[in-house]
Design a protein around this motif. Structure first.
Motif, mmCIF file in Angstrom:
data_model
loop_
_atom_site.group_PDB
_atom_site.id
_atom_site.type_symbol
_atom_site.label_atom_id
_atom_site.label_comp_id
_atom_site.label_asym_id
_atom_site.label_seq_id
_atom_site.Cartn_x
_atom_site.Cartn_y
_atom_site.Cartn_z
ATOM 1 N N ALA A 172 0.709 4.039 -2.908
ATOM 2 C CA ALA A 172 0.279 5.396 -2.573
ATOM 3 C C ALA A 172 1.362 6.414 -2.908
ATOM 4 N N GLU A 173 2.596 6.119 -2.538
ATOM 5 C CA GLU A 173 3.679 7.070 -2.811
ATOM 6 C C GLU A 173 3.900 7.234 -4.308
ATOM 7 N N ALA B 181 0.817 -1.209 0.000
ATOM 8 C CA ALA B 181 0.000 0.000 0.000
ATOM 9 C C ALA B 181 0.851 1.261 0.000
ATOM 10 N N VAL B 182 1.921 1.270 0.768
ATOM 11 C CA VAL B 182 2.805 2.439 0.801
ATOM 12 C C VAL B 182 3.434 2.661 -0.562
ATOM 13 N N PRO C 183 -1.939 -2.750 4.374
ATOM 14 C CA PRO C 183 -0.597 -2.722 3.787
ATOM 15 C C PRO C 183 -0.322 -3.860 2.811
ATOM 16 N N GLU D 121 -4.393 2.834 2.708
ATOM 17 C CA GLU D 121 -3.125 2.456 3.332
ATOM 18 C C GLU D 121 -3.293 1.677 4.626
#
Length: 293
Positions: A74-75, A70-71, A183, A180
């Motif tokens: 998203a980033e 997820a990180v 994960p 998020e």
């Protein structure tokens, strides 16, 4: 300036970039200038030196703390949006990409093939050694792979695995972005549920990609892994589901308990499955404590 090509993200864990089927197959079929960026996030614990990289990778991010998928999603979505990129392709390391898939995606991304404005994600079919994995629909108390390979807008309830999916970043942002709070486990279903809640749809591609799935047989899971999956299912139903979703989960679990009781189905822990069915019932009736991550 907006790039006409998608950004592509490949997330690695425990494998060398040059050994990833996704990366090696992708760079072998891409032509110069077809994608806005090819990014690799390496979540391999303990890896601190830069490994050998296939040609064409524009950005390599090393995260030895392994923050999950997820990180990374998203980033990367935020980065691509800031660079004017409209679509993001996400790939697990074990998915094999072919030229037909690339051409089908590019035709939609660059506008040669029009899709409705409420389409937020493009979905290929994923198979593992002949078994269709994704996308899938609910049929009674089971989820079944979508049998119709014809491309077009998905109708009704549809969920999917993330690898190979192509997200329209503006629509994703409107739906609240990448969830998020999930994960790794449940992230694919959380994304699909977020898009459904926002009134957005999927577009089924005609392409089929080979994908290696690590969790094909629930019966062989370690007990702790099964417990984590059951808890994630409850969080999804509670946080992103409808009352119908919660009722469906409870009914599905009681059917599973019955099948275990008559030895039609096996499980790492019948007691765990029974407790999970009771929790799902409480969730459906509104008498529950919120499942924790």
């Amino acid at each position: 300036m907006t790039s006409s090509g998608p950004g592509v993200l490949v997330v690695l864990h425990g494998t060398e970039p040059t050994a990833s089927p996704a990366l090696s197959s992708l760079v072998s079929v891409l032509r110069p200038g077809e994608v806005a960026a090819l990014l690799v996030q390496d979540n391999t614990e303990g890896r601190t030196s830069r490994p050998s990289m296939p040609d064409g990778v524009t950005t390599y991010v090393q995260r030895p703390d392994n923050p999950g998928l997820a990180v990374a999603y998203a980033e990367t979505a935020r980065r691509l949006r800031s660079e004017g990129v409209a679509w993001m392709v996400v790939l697990d390391q074990d998915t094999v990409v072919d030229r037909a898939y690339v051409e089908e995606v590019l035709a939609i991304v660059d506008g040669r093939q029009q899709v409705p404005a409420d389409v937020a994600v493009l979905l290929p079919r994923l198979t593992d050694r002949g078994r269709v994995l994704s996308p899938h629909r609910r049929v009674r108390l089971r989820t079944r792979a979508v049998d119709d390979p014809r491309p077009g807008p998905a109708t009704g309830w549809v969920s999917h695995l993330n690898s190979g999916s192509v997200l329209r970043l503006e629509a994703l942002e409107a739906a609240g972005g990448i969830p998020e709070g999930y994960p790794l486990d449940g992230l694919d279903h959380a994304i699909a549920a977020s898009l459904r809640r926002a009134g957005l749809r999927a577009w089924l591609l005609g392409s089929t990609l080979e994908h290696r799935l690590s969790l094909l047989d629930r019966a062989t899971l370690p007990r702790e892994r099964l417990a984590a999956i059951l808890t994630t299912e409850e969080r999804l139903a509670d946080q992103l589901g409808t009352p119908g979703d919660r009722a469906w989960l409870a009914a599905r679990r009681w059917v599973g308990v019955a099948l275990i009781a008559v030895r039609v189905r096996t499980t790492p822990s019948a007691a765990l499955e029974l407790r999970a069915a009771r929790r799902a019932t409480a969730l459906a009736l509104g008498r529950h404590r919120r499942p924790q991550p």
